[in-house]
Design a protein around this motif. Structure first.
Motif, PDB file in Angstrom:
ATOM      1  N   PHE B  84       0.815  -1.216   0.000  1.00 26.16           N
ATOM      2  CA  PHE B  84       0.000   0.000   0.000  1.00 26.16           C
ATOM      3  C   PHE B  84       0.846   1.261   0.000  1.00 26.16           C
ATOM      4  O   PHE B  84       2.009   1.250   0.393  1.00 26.16           O
ATOM      5  N   ASN B  88       1.035   0.499   5.713  1.00 27.58           N
ATOM      6  CA  ASN B  88       0.104  -0.335   6.488  1.00 27.58           C
ATOM      7  C   ASN B  88       0.793  -1.482   7.212  1.00 27.58           C
ATOM      8  O   ASN B  88       0.279  -2.597   7.251  1.00 27.58           O
ATOM      9  N   LEU B  89       1.935  -1.206   7.799  1.00 29.40           N
ATOM     10  CA  LEU B  89       2.568  -2.218   8.643  1.00 29.40           C
ATOM     11  C   LEU B  89       1.843  -2.255   9.980  1.00 29.40           C
ATOM     12  O   LEU B  89       1.114  -1.334  10.320  1.00 29.40           O
ATOM     13  N   PHE B  90       2.056  -3.333  10.741  1.00 31.73           N
ATOM     14  CA  PHE B  90       1.445  -3.412  12.065  1.00 31.73           C
ATOM     15  C   PHE B  90       2.390  -2.735  13.066  1.00 31.73           C
ATOM     16  O   PHE B  90       3.498  -3.227  13.287  1.00 31.73           O
ATOM     17  N   PRO B  91       1.969  -1.613  13.669  1.00 32.99           N
ATOM     18  CA  PRO B  91       2.900  -0.803  14.480  1.00 32.99           C
ATOM     19  C   PRO B  91       3.349  -1.484  15.769  1.00 32.99           C
ATOM     20  O   PRO B  91       4.359  -1.106  16.335  1.00 32.99           O
ATOM     21  N   HIS B  92       2.586  -2.494  16.238  1.00 33.60           N
ATOM     22  CA  HIS B  92       2.951  -3.133  17.503  1.00 33.60           C
ATOM     23  C   HIS B  92       3.928  -4.281  17.303  1.00 33.60           C
ATOM     24  O   HIS B  92       4.345  -4.915  18.263  1.00 33.60           O
ATOM     25  N   LEU B 101       4.176 -12.860  10.608  1.00 37.03           N
ATOM     26  CA  LEU B 101       2.758 -13.054  10.966  1.00 37.03           C
ATOM     27  C   LEU B 101       1.914 -13.761   9.889  1.00 37.03           C
ATOM     28  O   LEU B 101       1.304 -14.792  10.168  1.00 37.03           O
ATOM     29  N   PRO B 102       1.896 -13.269   8.636  1.00 34.49           N
ATOM     30  CA  PRO B 102       1.084 -13.985   7.641  1.00 34.49           C
ATOM     31  C   PRO B 102       1.595 -15.389   7.348  1.00 34.49           C
ATOM     32  O   PRO B 102       0.799 -16.280   7.065  1.00 34.49           O
ATOM     33  N   ARG B 134      10.610  -1.679  15.489  1.00 29.90           N
ATOM     34  CA  ARG B 134       9.201  -1.456  15.171  1.00 29.90           C
ATOM     35  C   ARG B 134       9.112  -0.437  14.036  1.00 29.90           C
ATOM     36  O   ARG B 134      10.036   0.358  13.855  1.00 29.90           O
ATOM     37  N   SER B 136       7.817   2.381  13.768  1.00 29.67           N
ATOM     38  CA  SER B 136       8.055   3.781  14.142  1.00 29.67           C
ATOM     39  C   SER B 136       9.541   4.131  14.148  1.00 29.67           C
ATOM     40  O   SER B 136       9.903   5.300  14.054  1.00 29.67           O
ATOM     41  N   ARG B 150       7.038  -8.285   3.367  1.00 23.18           N
ATOM     42  CA  ARG B 150       5.864  -8.999   3.873  1.00 23.18           C
ATOM     43  C   ARG B 150       5.070  -9.607   2.722  1.00 23.18           C
ATOM     44  O   ARG B 150       4.588 -10.734   2.792  1.00 23.18           O
TER      45      ARG B 150
END
Lengths: 258, 243
Positions: B84, B88-92, B101-102, B134, B136, B150
């Motif tokens: 994207f 749209n990464l997962f910040p946590h 994860l996937p 992370r 951030s 990813r």
């Protein structure tokens, strides 16, 4: 020099020593003031001291009442929050009605209503189970709103990203939404859980021999009001302060920029 | 790779974003979707990714029809890697965990295998030093490369890029475009919405020009950029190449 010792701002931060000394001095002043105020009124601790076992027993009861209610209220809150997000409209309405009714009426009224009307009808007469259920229903309504707000604070792009990689809705909640929402919910949740511990004192009206009830009994037996209620305040503080501290620790642990 | 749209429509309320698109494209590696903003390129890509339900019509990918119910769509999406504009990464989660994860949750790899595969992809994108950070703590270019990692790690049949460099400064744009150019060399197939005309010209096999909810022109890249047929494409290119 005096300014350096008393003031702390982001552009002129105070030293650790100055901060500690400030805390200590204020603490001393507050306790000194309280002592000056109360010393006259406190005559004798011995009548109340005789009831120390009763205090301890009530305090322990309050602890497990709180722990059980804490667990149940989180479950109720989670169920109500998820019901609120359901696409099945009757469930959604039910959740709104539950939350608004509970948050809009006094806990005392709910205690009487549930115990003497609802639970009486269904034959639940164990006062402790009833107390835990009522307190959990009460706190659950507040927690439901916190969880809902926490979930809604997660941007739509996170849902989209989760869908794009092929996660199911349930996996998305578990792996993406809840871990992020938890960080948002934590500070208000800690406050609510500390409130729960204090709110459990109202269950004394059901005659549960919890902490407040023991203080009431000691007071009526000894007529030493202050000596009965001062330990009560301290006993609750011993339970609520660690919750605040633990929340601060957890918050630091979960900190990351979004 | 063969892509087919049959009478595809998409409306948001009264707003018709995609107007009766029918097309059939075959391309060996790269299809670029270009055109003015708000013309429907991103919507088209998101429909292709199975993220945006069609108002009507059918989409075929290598002659398999894209399903319309959510459960089969989920299986369909597993075969695609989407990148994207806003990463749209997962910040946590750390960079590595974002890639893992996937693999673990959707593609059912063991944790060890997933870690191994994620590390090798991150390494290929020169991100091995950032795996524990992370999002951030990463630069924009690094974030987008993690997002590409990813998408790559699941070994997708096709990658979909939705304006992958629009949020980046020129230096980071180059950093990400380098990675995408390498993907073509590695024989990956992808569809890309982009405003980087120079890049599109260099990398695309086929270009589709989209404006006002319609595909106005489909051509191989050299002929499109040298002699666009439609008036809209001529105007668009002249505006873009003016400065």
């Amino acid at each position: 020099m005096i300014a350096r010792a008393l003031f702390d701002s982001p552009d002129r931060p105070a030293s650790r020593v100055a901060r500690f000394v400030n805390l200590l001095v204020v603490l001393l002043l507050v306790s000194g003031g309280s002592y000056a105020l109360l010393a006259q009124s406190i005559s004798d601790w011995s009548p109340v001291w005789a009831y120390r076992a009763s205090f301890l027993q009530g305090w322990v009861t309050t602890i497990w009442l709180s722990v059980l209610s804490l667990i149940c209220s989180l479950i109720f809150g989670l169920i109500a929050a998820m019901a609120r997000r359901s696409s099945f409209m009757p469930l959604r309405s039910l959740s709104v009605i539950y939350v608004e009714l509970i948050r809009g009426t006094p806990l005392l009224v709910q205690i009487y209503f549930f115990f003497y009307v609802v639970f009486d009808k269904v034959g639940l007469d164990n006062r402790y189970i009833a107390g835990v259920l009522i307190l959990s229903l009460f706190t659950g309504a507040y927690i439901a709103e916190m969880i809902r707000a926490g979930i809604e604070s997660i941007p739509a792009s996170q849902w989209e990203s989760a869908r794009a990689i092929g996660l199911s809705t349930q996996q998305t909640y578990r792996l993406v939404i809840f871990p992020q929402a938890f960080r948002q919910i934590l500070p208000p949740l800690a406050g609510q859980l500390a409130s729960l511990v204090k709110d459990s004192s109202l269950l004394s009206v059901l005659g549960l021999s919890e902490f407040t009830q023991s203080a009431l009994q000691v007071n009526s037996a000894t007529y030493s009001t202050l000596e009965s209620f001062l330990p009560l305040a301290i006993g609750y503080l011993i339970l609520t302060l660690p919750i605040s501290l633990a929340a601060k620790k957890l918050e630091a642990l979960f900190r990351y920029e979004a | 790779m063969k892509l087919e749209f049959k009478n595809v429509e998409k409306s948001f309320g009264p707003h018709r974003v995609i107007r009766d698109i029918s097309l059939s494209v075959e391309f060996s590696h790269v299809l670029c979707l270009i055109g003015p903003s708000g013309g429907g390129k991103s919507t088209l890509l998101r429909m292709l990714a199975g993220l945006e339900p069609l108002s009507s019509g059918e989409i075929y990918l290598d002659d398999t029809r894209q399903p319309s119910d959510e459960v089969s769509l989920r299986h369909f999406r597993k075969r695609l890697g989407v990148v994207f504009q806003a990463y749209n990464l997962f910040p946590h989660l750390s960079a590595l965990e974002n890639v893992v994860l996937p693999l673990v949750e959707v593609h059912r790899l063991s944790r060890d295998d997933a870690n191994k595969r994620a590390r090798s992809v991150l390494e290929r994108l020169r991100l091995e030093k950032e795996e524990a950070k992370r999002p951030s703590a990463l630069s924009g270019g690094q974030k987008q490369r993690v997002a590409i990692a990813r998408a790559l790690a699941i070994h997708p049949e096709m990658l979909l890029f939705d304006e992958p460099t629009s949020a980046l400064d020129p230096e980071m744009t180059a950093e990400v475009l380098d990675v995408i150019a390498e993907l073509k060399k590695e024989d990956r197939k992808f569809v890309m919405v982009t405003h980087e005309m120079g890049f599109a010209r260099q990398i695309a096999d086929v270009v589709a020009f989209i404006a006002e909810g319609k595909v106005l022109e489909i051509a191989d890249a050299p002929s499109f950029f040298e002699s666009p047929k439609s008036e809209e494409a001529k105007l668009f290119l002249s505006k873009i190449l003016k400065y």
